[in-house]
Design a protein around this motif. Structure first.
Motif, PDB file in Angstrom:
ATOM      1  N   VAL A 179      -8.516  17.996  14.197  1.00  0.00           N
ATOM      2  CA  VAL A 179      -7.191  18.621  14.169  1.00  0.00           C
ATOM      3  C   VAL A 179      -6.309  17.942  13.135  1.00  0.00           C
ATOM      4  CG1 VAL A 179      -5.081  19.008  15.490  1.00  0.00           C
ATOM      5  CG2 VAL A 179      -7.311  19.460  16.538  1.00  0.00           C
ATOM      6  N   PHE A 180      -6.355  16.606  13.097  1.00  0.00           N
ATOM      7  CA  PHE A 180      -5.575  15.879  12.099  1.00  0.00           C
ATOM      8  C   PHE A 180      -5.983  16.307  10.698  1.00  0.00           C
ATOM      9  CE2 PHE A 180      -4.755  12.212  15.164  1.00  0.00           C
ATOM     10  CZ  PHE A 180      -3.425  12.543  15.304  1.00  0.00           C
ATOM     11  N   LEU A 181      -7.290  16.482  10.488  1.00  0.00           N
ATOM     12  CA  LEU A 181      -7.792  16.803   9.168  1.00  0.00           C
ATOM     13  C   LEU A 181      -7.296  18.161   8.700  1.00  0.00           C
ATOM     14  CD1 LEU A 181      -9.675  15.987   6.836  1.00  0.00           C
ATOM     15  CD2 LEU A 181     -11.540  17.132   8.044  1.00  0.00           C
ATOM     16  N   ILE A 182      -7.397  19.177   9.567  1.00  0.00           N
ATOM     17  CA  ILE A 182      -7.031  20.523   9.136  1.00  0.00           C
ATOM     18  C   ILE A 182      -5.527  20.723   9.069  1.00  0.00           C
ATOM     19  CG2 ILE A 182      -9.171  21.519  10.044  1.00  0.00           C
ATOM     20  CD1 ILE A 182      -7.574  22.647  12.382  1.00  0.00           C
ATOM     21  N   THR A 183      -4.770  19.881   9.759  1.00  0.00           N
ATOM     22  CA  THR A 183      -3.310  20.022   9.693  1.00  0.00           C
ATOM     23  C   THR A 183      -2.716  19.226   8.552  1.00  0.00           C
ATOM     24  OG1 THR A 183      -3.025  18.217  11.289  1.00  0.00           O
ATOM     25  CG2 THR A 183      -3.021  20.461  12.153  1.00  0.00           C
ATOM     26  N   GLY A 184      -3.522  18.451   7.845  1.00  0.00           N
ATOM     27  CA  GLY A 184      -3.025  17.754   6.675  1.00  0.00           C
ATOM     28  C   GLY A 184      -2.472  16.385   6.964  1.00  0.00           C
ATOM     29  N   CYS A 185      -2.720  15.836   8.150  1.00  0.00           N
ATOM     30  CA  CYS A 185      -2.265  14.477   8.431  1.00  0.00           C
ATOM     31  C   CYS A 185      -3.018  13.506   7.549  1.00  0.00           C
ATOM     32  CB  CYS A 185      -2.486  14.116   9.896  1.00  0.00           C
ATOM     33  SG  CYS A 185      -1.392  15.018  11.007  1.00  0.00           S
ATOM     34  N   GLY A 186      -2.465  12.344   7.360  1.00  0.00           N
ATOM     35  CA  GLY A 186      -3.062  11.387   6.462  1.00  0.00           C
ATOM     36  C   GLY A 186      -4.145  10.566   7.116  1.00  0.00           C
ATOM     37  N   GLY A 187      -4.450   9.444   6.463  1.00  0.00           N
ATOM     38  CA  GLY A 187      -5.543   8.603   6.900  1.00  0.00           C
ATOM     39  C   GLY A 187      -5.401   8.167   8.345  1.00  0.00           C
ATOM     40  N   ALA A 188      -6.534   8.126   9.048  1.00  0.00           N
ATOM     41  CA  ALA A 188      -6.590   7.686  10.446  1.00  0.00           C
ATOM     42  C   ALA A 188      -5.655   8.505  11.335  1.00  0.00           C
ATOM     43  CB  ALA A 188      -6.257   6.196  10.555  1.00  0.00           C
ATOM     44  N   GLY A 189      -5.392   9.759  10.957  1.00  0.00           N
ATOM     45  CA  GLY A 189      -4.547  10.616  11.768  1.00  0.00           C
ATOM     46  C   GLY A 189      -3.076  10.294  11.701  1.00  0.00           C
TER      47      GLY A 189
ATOM     48  N   GLY B  99       1.208  12.582   7.514  1.00  0.00           N
ATOM     49  CA  GLY B  99       1.632  12.584   6.123  1.00  0.00           C
ATOM     50  C   GLY B  99       1.157  11.423   5.286  1.00  0.00           C
ATOM     51  N   LEU B 100       0.258  10.601   5.800  1.00  0.00           N
ATOM     52  CA  LEU B 100      -0.164   9.409   5.061  1.00  0.00           C
ATOM     53  C   LEU B 100      -1.184   9.763   3.979  1.00  0.00           C
ATOM     54  CD1 LEU B 100      -0.375   6.327   4.605  1.00  0.00           C
ATOM     55  CD2 LEU B 100      -2.137   6.288   6.393  1.00  0.00           C
ATOM     56  N   TYR B 101      -0.877   9.328   2.777  1.00  0.00           N
ATOM     57  CA  TYR B 101      -1.815   9.376   1.663  1.00  0.00           C
ATOM     58  C   TYR B 101      -1.871   7.993   1.043  1.00  0.00           C
ATOM     59  CZ  TYR B 101      -1.884  14.504   1.758  1.00  0.00           C
ATOM     60  OH  TYR B 101      -2.049  15.808   2.127  1.00  0.00           O
ATOM     61  N   ASN B 102      -3.002   7.655   0.472  1.00  0.00           N
ATOM     62  CA  ASN B 102      -3.136   6.389  -0.234  1.00  0.00           C
ATOM     63  C   ASN B 102      -3.549   6.647  -1.675  1.00  0.00           C
ATOM     64  OD1 ASN B 102      -4.342   5.228   2.798  1.00  0.00           O
ATOM     65  ND2 ASN B 102      -2.619   4.217   1.793  1.00  0.00           N
ATOM     66  N   ALA B 103      -2.998   5.855  -2.566  1.00  0.00           N
ATOM     67  CA  ALA B 103      -3.385   5.886  -3.968  1.00  0.00           C
ATOM     68  C   ALA B 103      -3.872   4.500  -4.347  1.00  0.00           C
ATOM     69  CB  ALA B 103      -2.209   6.299  -4.845  1.00  0.00           C
ATOM     70  N   THR B 104      -4.861   4.436  -5.213  1.00  0.00           N
ATOM     71  CA  THR B 104      -5.395   3.149  -5.652  1.00  0.00           C
ATOM     72  C   THR B 104      -4.992   2.904  -7.100  1.00  0.00           C
ATOM     73  OG1 THR B 104      -7.290   3.360  -4.166  1.00  0.00           O
ATOM     74  CG2 THR B 104      -7.469   1.740  -5.937  1.00  0.00           C
ATOM     75  N   THR B 105      -4.402   1.762  -7.352  1.00  0.00           N
ATOM     76  CA  THR B 105      -3.928   1.423  -8.688  1.00  0.00           C
ATOM     77  C   THR B 105      -5.099   1.029  -9.586  1.00  0.00           C
ATOM     78  OG1 THR B 105      -3.619  -0.929  -8.202  1.00  0.00           O
ATOM     79  CG2 THR B 105      -1.807   0.555  -7.650  1.00  0.00           C
ATOM     80  N   ALA B 106      -4.831   0.921 -10.873  1.00  0.00           N
ATOM     81  CA  ALA B 106      -5.877   0.570 -11.835  1.00  0.00           C
ATOM     82  C   ALA B 106      -6.472  -0.806 -11.577  1.00  0.00           C
ATOM     83  CB  ALA B 106      -5.312   0.641 -13.260  1.00  0.00           C
ATOM     84  N   ASP B 107      -5.720  -1.690 -10.908  1.00  0.00           N
ATOM     85  CA  ASP B 107      -6.253  -3.015 -10.585  1.00  0.00           C
ATOM     86  C   ASP B 107      -6.752  -3.084  -9.148  1.00  0.00           C
ATOM     87  OD1 ASP B 107      -3.553  -2.835  -9.736  1.00  0.00           O
ATOM     88  OD2 ASP B 107      -3.392  -5.005  -9.603  1.00  0.00           O
ATOM     89  N   GLY B 108      -6.911  -1.930  -8.488  1.00  0.00           N
ATOM     90  CA  GLY B 108      -7.589  -1.886  -7.201  1.00  0.00           C
ATOM     91  C   GLY B 108      -6.738  -2.111  -5.978  1.00  0.00           C
TER      92      GLY B 108
END
Length: 448
Positions: A16-26, A29-38
């Motif tokens: 349900v979390f996945l299809i509703t667009g919730c972010g990581g671990a439910g 709205g959580l999204y993560n971005a990884t920088t060029a230095d990790g």
């Protein structure tokens, strides 16, 4: 070996979390971005509740000011703190009085994220490395992190994430340091990520006209909320010495996100807002009483007059102190001190292996190897809009209009406003924000 079992119910919840667009671990709205230095940085995509859809309109990426986290964009009543009883003013606009979300929580009236959502925009809020709370917290970088690392590595990663998820060109910007990072991004700055990752020293900032052109082509515009640059300081001679700069150059993360929740859990909102009001009312009165015939360097209280408490509801003040106040690296404060004292708008003076042990920032000399931000402002070509505070503590309108609007390449949609009786902190979610700043930003975005 520890085995973790996931029940059928848990799997259903995850789905349900996945299809509703919730972010990581439910997490909503959580999204993560990884920088060029990790380094993994935390981001939140806004919607009022999981029952609401994300907006399909133009995305906007908002970056917070130094000592703040992404909560500063979404003022709300903490569900665990039942003493918030803010009521809308009788003359509140119809959009606020008629909105179900604000009826449920009147403090949402001061949420820029919510207002822009109501206007149809897809709002994203980022945290720099070392900043943020709970699941939205970013990973820590090395202790030598400064504003250059935030702007050259963290901010581009966030822009790339928004573009990748939405497939659209966002408006980018933010408050104070967030605005700074956005316009430096548009002049094409970067840093050697491998050197930053090693953590032994920070490399020089570099930039490229080709990268700047690419970035300007990939975003729709710039929004600055009291965007930062060279501040006006007072009594510079007290700061401009080896002892002070040796302290400011310490490689330290001031982890307020770990400290403040515990400390303020012991304090009711009335005490928090009362203390803020007392301190900044005194500062404001002394700043107003400063004799005009004295030099600006003697106006200590004018330099500290960055929170106009008469422009802010006490519950919103408590929210800022309790939830939005956040961690920072001492190197960022050091850069602002250098800019204010030396009048040079540049990268950190310890960048570059040859400068790693330099204590006092030097004046500008030809061929000194430093990257000076003012020299490349013309590479910023996208439309720009800024909302400035009327007080000059931390950000001075005339200085920043000259830096941004007289420095960038002219665009017919460039514009800015100054909000009367406002300060650098309250400009984001003060009493005038829902009636002046929020509509002005959304109206300008509509014009794009």
């Amino acid at each position: 070996m520890k085995i973790i079992k996931i029940s059928g119910t848990a799997m259903l919840v995850c789905f349900v979390f996945l299809i509703t667009g919730c972010g990581g671990a439910g997490v909503e709205g959580l999204y993560n971005a990884t920088t060029a230095d990790g380094v993994k940085i935390g981001m939140k995509r806004y919607r009022p509740t999981p029952r609401h859809s994300y907006r399909s309109g133009m995305p906007i990426l908002l970056a917070n000011g130094i000592t703040m986290n992404n909560n500063q964009w979404d003022t709300y009543s903490p569900p665990w703190l039942n003493s918030y009883h803010y009521e809308l003013p009788s003359n509140a606009p119809a959009w606020a009085r008629n909105d179900p979300t604000i009826r449920d929580d009147n403090l949402k009236y001061f949420s820029m994220a919510h207002y822009l959502y109501l206007r149809g925009y897809d709002v994203w809020m980022m945290n720099y490395r070392g900043v943020g709370r709970d699941d939205y917290a970013s990973e820590d970088g090395h202790g030598n992190t400064d504003l250059d690392v935030w702007c050259a590595l963290d901010f581009p990663a966030a822009v790339d994430k928004v573009r990748a998820v939405t497939g659209k060109k966002p408006v980018i910007g933010g408050h104070s340091t967030g605005g700074l990072c956005a316009y430096l991004y548009l002049q094409g700055i970067t840093m050697d990520a491998n050197v930053v990752k090693a953590g032994e020293y920070l490399p020089h900032v570099t930039s490229s006209a080709a990268l700047a052109a690419q970035r300007n082509a990939n975003v729709s515009g710039f929004v600055g909320v009291d965007p930062a640059g060279s501040p006006i300081l007072a009594y510079e001679w007290l700061i401009d010495n080896a002892l002070i700069f040796d302290i400011l150059a310490l490689e330290v993360l001031i982890d307020l996100d770990a400290i403040m929740p515990w400390v303020l859990s012991l304090v009711p909102p009335a005490i928090t807002s009362g203390a803020v009001n007392l301190v900044f009312t005194i500062i404001g009165n002394l700043a107003d009483a400063f004799p005009s015939y004295l030099p600006h360097w003697a106006d200590l209280f004018g330099a500290l007059d960055f929170w106009s408490v008469e422009n802010m509801d006490p519950y919103a003040e408590d929210f800022v102190a309790r939830i939005a106040l956040s961690s920072f690296y001492l190197g960022g404060i050091a850069q602002y001190a250098d800019w204010g004292i030396n009048g040079e708008f540049r990268e950190h003076w310890q960048n570059g292996q040859e400068n790693a042990n330099r204590v006092v920032p030097p004046g500008r000399t030809p061929g000194d190897g430093y990257y000076y931000f003012n020299d490349y402002m013309s590479r910023m070509t996208v439309p720009a809009f800024s909302v400035f505070s009327s007080h000059s503590g931390l950000v001075d309108t005339a200085t920043m209009v000259d830096t941004i609007y007289n420095g960038k390449t002219y665009n017919s949609k460039d514009a800015w406003i100054e909000v009367p009786n406002s300060g650098h902190v309250d400009i984001v979610n003060g009493n005038s924000a829902p009636t002046i700043s929020f509509p002005a930003i959304a109206d300008w975005m509509d014009s794009l």
